[in-house]
Design an enzyme around this catalytic site. Structure first.
Site, PDB file in Angstrom:
ATOM      1  N   HIS A  57       9.306  22.554 -25.007  1.00 50.14           N
ATOM      2  CA  HIS A  57      10.099  21.594 -25.635  1.00 50.14           C
ATOM      3  C   HIS A  57      10.374  20.632 -24.760  1.00 50.14           C
ATOM      4  O   HIS A  57      10.610  19.404 -25.072  1.00 50.14           O
ATOM      5  CB  HIS A  57      11.099  22.019 -26.487  1.00 50.14           C
ATOM      6  CG  HIS A  57      11.975  21.057 -27.114  1.00 50.14           C
ATOM      7  ND1 HIS A  57      12.961  20.455 -26.724  1.00 50.14           N
ATOM      8  CD2 HIS A  57      11.742  20.549 -28.421  1.00 50.14           C
ATOM      9  CE1 HIS A  57      13.538  19.541 -27.397  1.00 50.14           C
ATOM     10  NE2 HIS A  57      12.842  19.434 -28.420  1.00 50.14           N
ATOM     11  N   CYS A  58      10.874  20.817 -23.356  1.00 42.96           N
ATOM     12  CA  CYS A  58      11.628  19.934 -22.641  1.00 42.96           C
ATOM     13  C   CYS A  58      11.072  18.984 -21.954  1.00 42.96           C
ATOM     14  O   CYS A  58      11.216  17.689 -22.257  1.00 42.96           O
ATOM     15  CB  CYS A  58      12.513  20.880 -21.684  1.00 42.96           C
ATOM     16  SG  CYS A  58      13.632  21.853 -22.347  1.00 42.96           S
ATOM     17  N   LEU A  59      10.125  19.291 -21.002  1.00 37.49           N
ATOM     18  CA  LEU A  59       9.716  18.180 -20.181  1.00 37.49           C
ATOM     19  C   LEU A  59       8.797  17.023 -20.846  1.00 37.49           C
ATOM     20  O   LEU A  59       8.592  15.736 -20.505  1.00 37.49           O
ATOM     21  CB  LEU A  59       8.887  18.846 -18.984  1.00 37.49           C
ATOM     22  CG  LEU A  59       9.796  19.589 -18.091  1.00 37.49           C
ATOM     23  CD1 LEU A  59       9.129  19.854 -16.560  1.00 37.49           C
ATOM     24  CD2 LEU A  59      11.227  19.084 -17.785  1.00 37.49           C
ATOM     25  N   ASP A 107      11.664  15.543 -23.896  1.00 38.51           N
ATOM     26  CA  ASP A 107      12.948  15.050 -23.659  1.00 38.51           C
ATOM     27  C   ASP A 107      13.059  13.665 -23.091  1.00 38.51           C
ATOM     28  O   ASP A 107      13.809  12.709 -23.315  1.00 38.51           O
ATOM     29  CB  ASP A 107      13.864  16.079 -22.932  1.00 38.51           C
ATOM     30  CG  ASP A 107      14.095  17.329 -23.880  1.00 38.51           C
ATOM     31  OD1 ASP A 107      13.775  17.326 -25.030  1.00 38.51           O
ATOM     32  OD2 ASP A 107      14.449  18.418 -23.451  1.00 38.51           O
TER      33      ASP A 107
END
Length: 419
Positions: free
Chosen positions: A258-260, A263
């Site tokens: 989900h993050c890199l 975000d």
């Protein structure tokens, strides 16, 4: 306290378990029927939370699941841990908005609402608060308390977990901050107050943008060092011996989870929308990391060509489908993208991943959970995309005709080529 945690995924479930351990009465609100039924049966789908811990929480009488706020009803603290994905390369806050609509009618005076979902600076105050106020008829900061505390879950990390990872906390007002900090002080070892909501929101995207940009730099560097005949992995080892001023990052097949991949885009989108400027570092990192799966496929094709074989029709064993070792998370996984590209070029694929039980994206790609010598020996090429600890990499080196290792996890050998 009566605590409602909206979302029982890799962020919400560990939080709920810590709140139960602290003695709170916790409702895990999870609209997904399959997930909710698994929790009710003490069957964990989050690697960091063993099923035994869920069973103990249920048996304590302090944990239960619910499909809606009508079942959860009144609360003292509500924590929002819902997804914040992209839609057409722009932030999709629909899950946060739906959570706010659900919570609003149930807010009572003195209640605390905290957003943990990663987002761009200003979301809590400009998106969440107006919905909560409209639905509750109360005033945030006066009648009830609002805060933002970014999640810092690292799936599969045996050292840093929800409790011992420092927790950034923030509030709409100083009194809100006091209430938010007071709650988290009971369930984590250390809280770190932020100046304001926006600073806390920015801190989270800053953490992920830092990693995103540095991984992109190493991915691009690996392309050049391959052409220059320099071992980038050895150079990273050497640079890592410096005890100050350097932090090691490593190349790979791309970025996932989900993050890199998501975000940093929230931040660059906000900069473009509100300031009319381009956040060039983020945009360049996106470009480099997005191209990495295609580069990996090209390198594998070149390696097969050098051995007198074509990629079209080649039998390729793929090790790892998830974005990270030791987890079952395939969201935005670069390994999955590599598999799609290999199949499009005509490769016959067998994917091995001990953490993924089923994958329907490509029905003609066989997925197995166990690695054995026959699978390795039968392949024209073995490509390592995720270095799960369950993989016997010595076995891979001994039995494979050709290995392309994007994680530097296979012992060195004449048949092993590194990214």
């Amino acid at each position: 306290m009566r605590v409602v945690v909206l979302g029982q995924g890799y962020v919400g479930l560990p939080l709920a378990m810590e709140a139960v351990a602290a003695g709170h009465q916790v409702i895990g609100l999870e609209p997904d029927d399959r997930r909710r039924h698994r929790l009710d049966a003490s069957d964990s789908y989050v690697e960091d939370i063993p099923s035994e811990r869920i069973r103990a929480a249920l048996n304590s009488g302090r944990y239960a699941t619910a499909a809606s706020m009508a079942q959860a009803r009144a609360f003292d603290v509500a924590i929002i841990t819902v997804p914040t994905p992209l839609k057409d390369r722009a932030p999709d806050l629909s899950y946060v908005q739906r959570a706010a609509h659900m919570l609003g009618p149930w807010i009572t005076r003195g209640a605390v609402v905290v957003l943990e979902s990663t987002t761009y600076p200003g979301t809590t105050e400009e998106v969440l608060v107006p919905i909560l106020e409209r639905r509750s008829g109360l005033t945030a900061g006066t009648d009830f308390h609002v805060g933002f505390s970014p999640e810092r879950i690292d799936p599969g990390n045996a050292t840093w977990n929800f409790r011992n990872t420092p927790k950034v906390v923030s509030g709409l007002t100083s009194r809100c901050l006091e209430k938010v900090k007071g709650f988290y002080d009971l369930i984590v070892d250390r809280t770190i107050p932020a100046k304001g909501l926006r600073e806390a929101e920015l801190a989270k995207v800053l953490e992920n943008t830092f990693r995103h940009v540095n991984i992109a730099m190493l991915n691009e560097l690996a392309k050049f060092t391959n052409l220059l005949g320099v071992d980038v992995w050895d150079a990273i080892d050497l640079a890592s011996t410096k005890p100050f001023g350097y932090m090691p990052f490593r190349p790979g097949p791309g970025v996932g989870g989900h993050c890199l991949p998501i975000d940093p885009v929230y931040l660059s989108w906000q900069v473009k929308q509100e300031l009319g400027e381009s956040f060039r570092f983020i945009e360049l990192a996106n470009e480099v990391n997005d191209q990495q799966p295609a580069y990996v496929v090209q390198r594998l094709q070149d390696g097969l060509n050098a051995r007198g074989k074509a990629l079209n029709g080649a039998h390729v064993t793929v090790l790892g489908l998830t974005y990270k070792a030791g987890t079952s998370d395939v969201r935005e996984s670069p390994a999955a993208r590599v598999v799609h590209l290999l199949r499009a070029k005509g490769a016959e694929l067998l994917v091995v991943d001990p953490h993924v039980s089923e994958w329907h994206a490509l029905p003609d790609v066989r997925l197995v959970n166990n690695l054995d010598p026959a699978i390795v020996a039968a392949a024209d090429a073995v490509i390592v995309l995720t270095d799960h600890p369950e993989f016997d990499m010595q076995l891979v080196r001994e039995h494979a005709a050709y290995v392309f290792d994007t994680r530097r996890s296979v012992p060195a050998g004449a048949n092993v080529e590194l990214l």
